[in-house]
Design a protein around this motif. Sequence first.
Motif, PDB file in Angstrom:
ATOM      1  N   GLU A   1      15.461 -36.751  14.906  1.00 46.66           N
ATOM      2  CA  GLU A   1      16.477 -37.320  15.585  1.00 46.66           C
ATOM      3  C   GLU A   1      16.632 -37.029  17.053  1.00 46.66           C
ATOM      4  O   GLU A   1      17.410 -37.227  17.664  1.00 46.66           O
ATOM      5  CB  GLU A   1      17.822 -37.053  14.708  1.00 46.66           C
ATOM      6  N   GLN A   2      15.823 -35.700  17.288  1.00 45.20           N
ATOM      7  CA  GLN A   2      15.848 -35.228  18.613  1.00 45.20           C
ATOM      8  C   GLN A   2      14.561 -34.654  18.810  1.00 45.20           C
ATOM      9  O   GLN A   2      13.646 -34.381  17.574  1.00 45.20           O
ATOM     10  CB  GLN A   2      16.977 -34.235  19.032  1.00 45.20           C
ATOM     11  N   ASP A   3      13.991 -34.368  19.909  1.00 41.64           N
ATOM     12  CA  ASP A   3      12.787 -33.435  20.313  1.00 41.64           C
ATOM     13  C   ASP A   3      13.020 -32.308  19.434  1.00 41.64           C
ATOM     14  O   ASP A   3      13.805 -31.439  19.784  1.00 41.64           O
ATOM     15  CB  ASP A   3      12.548 -33.372  21.654  1.00 41.64           C
ATOM     16  N   VAL A   4      12.108 -32.028  18.498  1.00 42.43           N
ATOM     17  CA  VAL A   4      12.191 -30.690  17.641  1.00 42.43           C
ATOM     18  C   VAL A   4      10.904 -29.903  17.634  1.00 42.43           C
ATOM     19  O   VAL A   4       9.872 -30.501  17.975  1.00 42.43           O
ATOM     20  CB  VAL A   4      12.382 -31.062  16.247  1.00 42.43           C
ATOM     21  N   LEU A   5      10.823 -28.622  17.326  1.00 47.63           N
ATOM     22  CA  LEU A   5       9.906 -27.843  17.073  1.00 47.63           C
ATOM     23  C   LEU A   5       9.807 -27.719  15.667  1.00 47.63           C
ATOM     24  O   LEU A   5      10.769 -27.129  15.187  1.00 47.63           O
ATOM     25  CB  LEU A   5       9.900 -26.454  17.874  1.00 47.63           C
ATOM     26  N   VAL A   6       8.918 -28.046  15.107  1.00 46.65           N
ATOM     27  CA  VAL A   6       8.451 -27.722  13.413  1.00 46.65           C
ATOM     28  C   VAL A   6       7.535 -26.475  13.265  1.00 46.65           C
ATOM     29  O   VAL A   6       6.457 -26.633  14.049  1.00 46.65           O
ATOM     30  CB  VAL A   6       7.613 -28.760  12.802  1.00 46.65           C
ATOM     31  N   VAL A   7       8.030 -25.750  12.585  1.00 48.22           N
ATOM     32  CA  VAL A   7       7.280 -24.552  12.405  1.00 48.22           C
ATOM     33  C   VAL A   7       7.162 -24.223  10.758  1.00 48.22           C
ATOM     34  O   VAL A   7       8.247 -24.524  10.018  1.00 48.22           O
ATOM     35  CB  VAL A   7       7.971 -23.029  12.547  1.00 48.22           C
ATOM     36  N   LEU A   8       5.941 -24.163  10.055  1.00 48.56           N
ATOM     37  CA  LEU A   8       5.821 -24.032   8.697  1.00 48.56           C
ATOM     38  C   LEU A   8       4.797 -23.319   8.107  1.00 48.56           C
ATOM     39  O   LEU A   8       3.825 -23.043   8.948  1.00 48.56           O
ATOM     40  CB  LEU A   8       5.823 -25.436   7.994  1.00 48.56           C
ATOM     41  N   SER A   9       4.856 -22.858   7.164  1.00 43.78           N
ATOM     42  CA  SER A   9       4.080 -21.868   6.445  1.00 43.78           C
ATOM     43  C   SER A   9       3.529 -22.576   4.949  1.00 43.78           C
ATOM     44  O   SER A   9       4.689 -22.900   4.044  1.00 43.78           O
ATOM     45  CB  SER A   9       4.575 -20.447   6.245  1.00 43.78           C
ATOM     46  N   THR A  10       2.478 -22.325   4.595  1.00 44.27           N
ATOM     47  CA  THR A  10       1.991 -22.907   3.180  1.00 44.27           C
ATOM     48  C   THR A  10       1.654 -21.654   2.273  1.00 44.27           C
ATOM     49  O   THR A  10       1.009 -21.877   1.271  1.00 44.27           O
ATOM     50  CB  THR A  10       0.791 -23.765   3.302  1.00 44.27           C
ATOM     51  N   ALA A  11       2.243 -20.377   2.730  1.00 42.77           N
ATOM     52  CA  ALA A  11       2.068 -19.305   1.744  1.00 42.77           C
ATOM     53  C   ALA A  11       2.614 -19.610   0.519  1.00 42.77           C
ATOM     54  O   ALA A  11       3.489 -20.312   0.410  1.00 42.77           O
ATOM     55  CB  ALA A  11       2.720 -17.928   2.579  1.00 42.77           C
ATOM     56  N   PRO A  12       2.361 -19.021  -0.381  1.00 43.27           N
ATOM     57  CA  PRO A  12       3.087 -19.244  -1.959  1.00 43.27           C
ATOM     58  C   PRO A  12       4.537 -18.976  -2.037  1.00 43.27           C
ATOM     59  O   PRO A  12       4.956 -18.380  -0.930  1.00 43.27           O
ATOM     60  CB  PRO A  12       2.617 -18.192  -3.080  1.00 43.27           C
ATOM     61  N   HIS A  13       5.579 -19.792  -2.593  1.00 41.68           N
ATOM     62  CA  HIS A  13       6.721 -19.494  -2.622  1.00 41.68           C
ATOM     63  C   HIS A  13       6.977 -17.939  -3.151  1.00 41.68           C
ATOM     64  O   HIS A  13       6.313 -17.415  -4.022  1.00 41.68           O
ATOM     65  CB  HIS A  13       7.400 -20.398  -3.685  1.00 41.68           C
ATOM     66  N   PRO A  14       8.042 -17.415  -2.537  1.00 43.75           N
ATOM     67  CA  PRO A  14       8.120 -15.969  -2.878  1.00 43.75           C
ATOM     68  C   PRO A  14       8.507 -15.599  -4.224  1.00 43.75           C
ATOM     69  O   PRO A  14       8.334 -14.561  -4.859  1.00 43.75           O
ATOM     70  CB  PRO A  14       9.176 -15.453  -1.826  1.00 43.75           C
TER      71      PRO A  14
END
Lengths: 201, 234
Positions: free
Chosen positions: B175-188
């Motif tokens: 809905e606005q200019d965003v920065l997406v940051v993601l990790s695919t490490a296992p769920h803790p």
Amino acid sequence: MTAALDLVVAPGDGALITVPEGGRLRIVDLHGNQAVDTLLYDAADIDNRYSAFDTVREQGAVYLTTGSRLLSTALDELAVITDDTCGRHDTVGGACSQESNVIRYGEHTRHQHACRQTFLRYGAAKGIGQRQLGHNINFFMNVPVDAAGTLRFDDGLSAPGKHVELTASRDILVLISNCPQLNNPCNGWNPTAVQLIGWWA
Amino acid sequence: MPSSYHHEVPGGAAWSAPVRAGRLVTLTAQGADANAALLLFGADRLDRLNIPDTVKSQMSACVRPPMVLMSDRGLALARVVDSTLDWHDCLTGFGHDRHLRRFGPSSYAQHRNEWRRSARTGLVSELTKHGLGPADLHGCVNFFSKVAIADDPRASLTLVTGHAAAGDTVTLRTEQDVLVVLSTAPHPLSTADYAPAGVRVDVSPAPPADADDASAVFRAESARALEMTRRAQA
Ligand SMILES: [Zn+2]
């Protein structure tokens, strides 16, 4: 032991307290059903701050009570809840802000006082600004969640004179907003004063 | 004319990208029990995802369509327009190095690009590239993971294994200019062997959202967050 701190915080006001390692801080809900929005910081590093979701995950349960280890974003133990006559406290409902009031209650609440202002005002002395405001604890607040994945704000479980006590696991800063919210039952529709009592050398 | 792309994030990795307003971002699990721990920043990179405000405004203890992901400053960052899953965890945060200790030591020297790094390590590495850092970490959404809540006095939590399978998806509309940051490490909370699944990211232009789109009519709170973003971009 005489108290090192004995402070009444008026509704809508706040406090920034330094509690040394081993110090005990008691928060007393003087009149009942009063949400006390609280953030913790490592006194030596404000970016090592209370983390609601690390705390929830590591204890394997959503609600906070006696025995809950309050962890930081680096998984350091900042404090432990060592006494609790209320029985359960929230840490997933966050604090109120002018902006979240607008979302929840409408534009007419934009200029009502809210916890975020109190956090920013009292945090400034230690360099705590917008980036340093993580997700807080709401002492005495009742935010039930259930197996269906619903979450709601309910009338408090607290009552006049109930208290919760923290013991600091290292030197910490405790940033408190005595919630001024008028639009939901978290303060029993009438924000009231709370008392902070601290014991340390 | 905006164009599309896709990117495969391998399991155990981290990734970040600026995504403009009005894009669809679809995450697709590439294997069973994939986890995408996602952080989201608004256009000014100071305003960021606020899970407590998102869940309390929409009375949900998890993320699911058609909720609106809301920021500290009361703006809509994205709407969750679609998902094959009805529960995405947002209460248990991302993993730390401590959660990988049970697998023993790992380093680049030892395991080359298969070395095991935690979600926190990966997220902070990505944040740093954008001038951000540990102070900007916040409550994430763990897309594809369900942490079940028990109806007991403490609301106990248990990670549900087998919740997500290869091909499960979730789609956000920015809905606005965003920065997406993601990790695919296992769920803790995962107790499985170390074999994190990858996640495919597809970014494409979104059609204009109708006033009666599912998120806009979901709750008055969702509609007000969208309206505040409209004003911020007026
Ligand atoms: Zn408040």
